[in-house]
Design an enzyme around this catalytic site. Structure first.
Site, short mmCIF file in Angstrom:
data_model
loop_
_atom_site.label_atom_id
_atom_site.label_comp_id
_atom_site.label_asym_id
_atom_site.label_seq_id
_atom_site.Cartn_x
_atom_site.Cartn_y
_atom_site.Cartn_z
N HIS A 135 32.36 41.63 65.45
CA HIS A 135 31.05 41.84 64.83
C HIS A 135 30.61 43.31 64.87
O HIS A 135 29.69 43.70 64.17
CB HIS A 135 29.99 40.92 65.44
CG HIS A 135 29.52 41.29 66.81
ND1 HIS A 135 29.99 40.67 67.95
CD2 HIS A 135 28.61 42.19 67.24
CE1 HIS A 135 29.39 41.18 69.01
NE2 HIS A 135 28.56 42.11 68.60
N ASP A 165 35.91 36.61 67.67
CA ASP A 165 35.07 37.80 67.68
C ASP A 165 35.77 38.99 68.34
O ASP A 165 35.20 39.66 69.20
CB ASP A 165 33.73 37.52 68.37
CG ASP A 165 32.71 38.63 68.11
OD1 ASP A 165 32.88 39.36 67.13
OD2 ASP A 165 31.75 38.76 68.91
N SER A 239 28.24 45.74 73.02
CA SER A 239 29.25 44.88 72.40
C SER A 239 30.60 45.56 72.34
O SER A 239 30.72 46.69 71.87
CB SER A 239 28.83 44.52 70.97
OG SER A 239 28.05 43.36 70.95
#
Length: 508
Positions: A135, A165, A239
C-alpha cells in the site's frame, strides 16, 4: 472494526479521527509534511543490558524512507481528494469527507495531477533490494528511496503482492549497502520486547519500543491476515518499516494502527516475518505470485456445527459451496464436507486452509482429508490457479415440482417457512430449478434469529440432506431433534451464495 477500515495512501487522506466511531483503522503511511499528533507513551520497557542502542546502531542504517508520487485517479471525494484502486477504498468512501488534512501546497493544475506520499522500508540484500508494504507504492507513478545517510535514489518495482500487502523494490547505489536479517516470528510470544523503526510523519528515522500485545490478529484486510499486535508506537509513515526483536532481527513489517486521532495509542499491527519472508523470496525471483486455488467457499466449524454433523470437536473448514468447474468440483469435494487437513497439514480453521492452498504451486496434486457424513474420506485434488475472478456455484439442481403446501411453522426455533410457489419464484427472481423452503418469518427471540437466520433465506438442505419444500424442512428438523443432537445444520442460500447455519435445539 472492519467496517471502519481506512487507508491513508496519499497526503490528503491523513487527518482526524472519525466521529462515528471511537477507533479508526488506518495504514501507517504518511505525507512528508504532515504534523505529528499526540501519542500515548509506553511505560515499563527495560532494554537488555540497559540500552537498545547496539540494536539501533546495527539496524538503523538499513532502514529507508520510501517516497512515491501518486497518479491522479478518475474518481474523487466531494472535496476533490483522489481515491485509489486499493481493496480498502470502499471503507473510506463511506466515511471520508471532512476528515482529511490538506495536501501539500502545489499549484492547482499540478495538485490535480499528482499527490505525494511516503512510507518506510528496509534493505534485505546488499545489492539494494528493499522490502516495504504494497500500500506504500500502490498506484505510484514514480518511487524514490532515501537512505539513512540522506542519499536519494530512484527505485524500481521488482514485484508486489496485494493479498499480503508486500512489495519489493530495487535501487542502484553503486556500493554494498547495510542490511538487516530476517528473524523467526513463530518464536515470538506475547510479552516479548520489540522495536519499531521507520519514518513517522516524514520527520526522520525514529525508533520506538514496546512488547508483543497479541498474535494472530485478523483485521479483515486480506485473505491471509495473521498480524502481530504491538504497543510500540507507530504512526503514519511507519508503513513498511521493520519490527525487530532484541537480537536485531526482523520479526515483522509494520503495517497498520487503530487510532481515535490519527496518532499512535499503542495498538499497532505488523505482518509476521515468517509469512513475509516467503512472499518476498517469490517476488524477488519471479516478480509476482501465483496462488493455489481450490474453488470452495468455507466457514468455521463451531461447536454447534460440530454437534449437528456428528464431529466430537470443532475444527476444520466447512465447505458451504463448491464452485462449478473448479479443482474441488473435479476432485469430488462436496458441500457439507469438513476439510481437516490439506497436503499433510492440519486444518484448524478456514484461515489455515486458505494459507496452505495459497502456498501450493498451481498444478500440484495434493491430498485433502475430509469428514463426510460421519466418515473420514481422502481426496486427491489438482490445485488450480487463483485468478481472482471466481464465480459462485449455481443453485442446487433438484428435480420434481414444488410442493403445493402453503407453509410450515417451527415455533420452537422461531421459523415460519413457505414453499417456493410460482408467485414467490417470480417475486424473488429465483431460477426455475431452485428448490428448498423460503424463510417467511423469524422470531427475534428464538434460536434461529440468534444463529443468524434471516427472512428471505432459502433453506436448501438440513443436516446435509437436500430438501425441496417447507414440509421436508420441518420433517428433517424434527428427525434431527429426535436423534439427540444438540443442534441442526441448515444450508442456506442468501444473496447468490451459500452458508451453513447451525441452530441449537436447546435455545428453542
Amino acid at each position: 472494526m472492519s467496517d471502519i477500515l481506512r487507508r491513508h495512501r496519499v497526503a490528503a487522506l491523513l487527518g482526524a479521527a472519525l466521529i462515528i466511531s471511537p477507533f479508526v483503522m488506518s495504514f501507517a503511511q504518511s505525507a512528508g509534511n504532515a504534523v505529528p499528533t499526540t501519542q500515548t507513551p509506553v511505560a515499563g520497557i527495560t532494554a537488555p543490558n540497559g540500552s537498545f542502542a547496539p540494536i539501533v546502531a546495527a539496524d538503523k542504517p538499513a532502514v529507508v524512507t520510501v517516497t512515491t508520487v501518486m497518479k491522479a485517479q478518475p474518481e474523487s471525494t466531494d472535496d476533490g481528494v483522489p481515491l485509489g484502486n486499493s481493496p480498502f477504498d470502499d471503507y473510506f468512501r463511506q466515511f471520508f469527507g471532512d476528515q482529511g488534512m490538506p495536501a501539500p501546497r502545489t499549484p492547482p493544475q499540478e495538485q490535480a495531477q499528482r499527490a505525494e506520499a511516503l512510507g518506510s522500508g528496509f534493505i534485505v540484500a546488499s545489492d539494494g533490494t528493499i522490502v516495504t508494504n504494497n500500500h506504500v507504492i500502490d498506484g505510484a507513478s514514480s518511487i524514490k528511496v532515501t537512505l539513512d545517510d540522506g542519499t536519494e535514489l530512484p527505485a524500481t518495482l521488482v514485484g508486489r503482492d496485494a493479498k499480503n500487502d508486500l512489495a519489493v523494490l530495487k535501487i542502484k547505489a553503486g556500493k554494498s549497502l547495510p542490511t538487516v536479517k530476517w528473524g523467526d516470528s513463530d518464536k515470538l510470544m506475547t510479552g516479548d520486547q520489540v522495536l519499531a523503526i521507520g519514518n513517522p510523519f516524514g520527520i526522520g528515522t525514529t525508533v520506538t519500543a514496546g512488547i508483543v500485545s497479541a498474535r494472530g490478529r485478523d483485521l479483515h484486510s486480506g485473505p491471509f491476515d495473521d498480524f502481530i499486535q504491538i504497543d510500540a508506537p507507530i504512526n503514519h509513515g511507519n508503513s513498511g518499516g521493520p519490527l525487530v526483536d532484541v537480537n536485531g532481527n526482523v520479526v515483522g513489517i509494520n503495517a497498520a494502527i487503530y487510532s481515535p486521532n490519527g496518532g499512535s495509542v499503542g495498538v499497532g499491527f505488523a505482518i509476521p516475518s515468517d509469512q513475509a519472508q516467503k512472499v518476498v523470496a517469490k517476488l524477488m525471483k519471479d516478480g509476482s505470485i501465483q496462488y493455489g486455488y481450490l474453488g470452495v467457499e468455507i466457514q468455521p466449524v463451531t461447536p454447534d456445527v460440530a454437534s449437528a454433523i456428528g464431529l466430537d470437536h470443532p475444527g476444520g473448514a466447512l465447505v458451504s459451496q463448491v464452485n462449478d468447474g473448479s479443482p474441488a468440483a473435479s476432485a469430488g469435494v462436496q458441500t457439507g464436507d469438513v476439510i481437516t487437513s490439506f497436503a499433510g497439514q492440519d486444518v484448524k480453521d478456514p484461515k489455515d486452509l486458505s494459507r496452505a492452498v495459497a502456498d501450493v504451486a498451481p498444478g500440484a496434486r495434493e491430498t485433502l482429508d475430509v469428514w463426510r457424513k460421519g466418515k473420514a474420506v481422502q481426496i486427491s485434488v489438482a490445485v488450480g490457479r487463483n485468478t481472482d475472478d471466481v464465480k459462485t456455484a449455481s443453485a442446487d439442481d433438484g428435480s420434481g415440482a414444488p410442493s403445493a403446501e402453503q407453509g410450515s411453522r417451527l415455533p420452537a426455533m422461531g421459523l415460519g417457512l413457505m414453499d417456493i410457489t410460482p408467485d414467490i419464484r417470480e417475486q424473488m427472481n429465483l431460477a426455475d430449478n431452485q428448490r428448498g423452503a423460503v424463510v417467511a418469518s423469524v422470531n427475534p427471540d428464538k434460536a434461529a434469529a440468534a444463529s443468524g437466520i434471516q427472512a428471505g433465506d432459502i433453506i436448501v438442505a438440513v443436516n446435509q440432506v437436500p430438501v425441496k419444500s417447507a414440509r421436508q424442512v420441518t420433517q428433517a428438523i424434527a428427525q434431527a431433534g429426535k436423534s439427540g443432537r444438540k443442534s441442526v445444520l441448515l444450508l442456506v442460500e442468501r444473496d447468490g451464495g451459500q452458508i451453513y447455519v447451525a441452530v441449537p435445539f436447546a435455545n428453542g
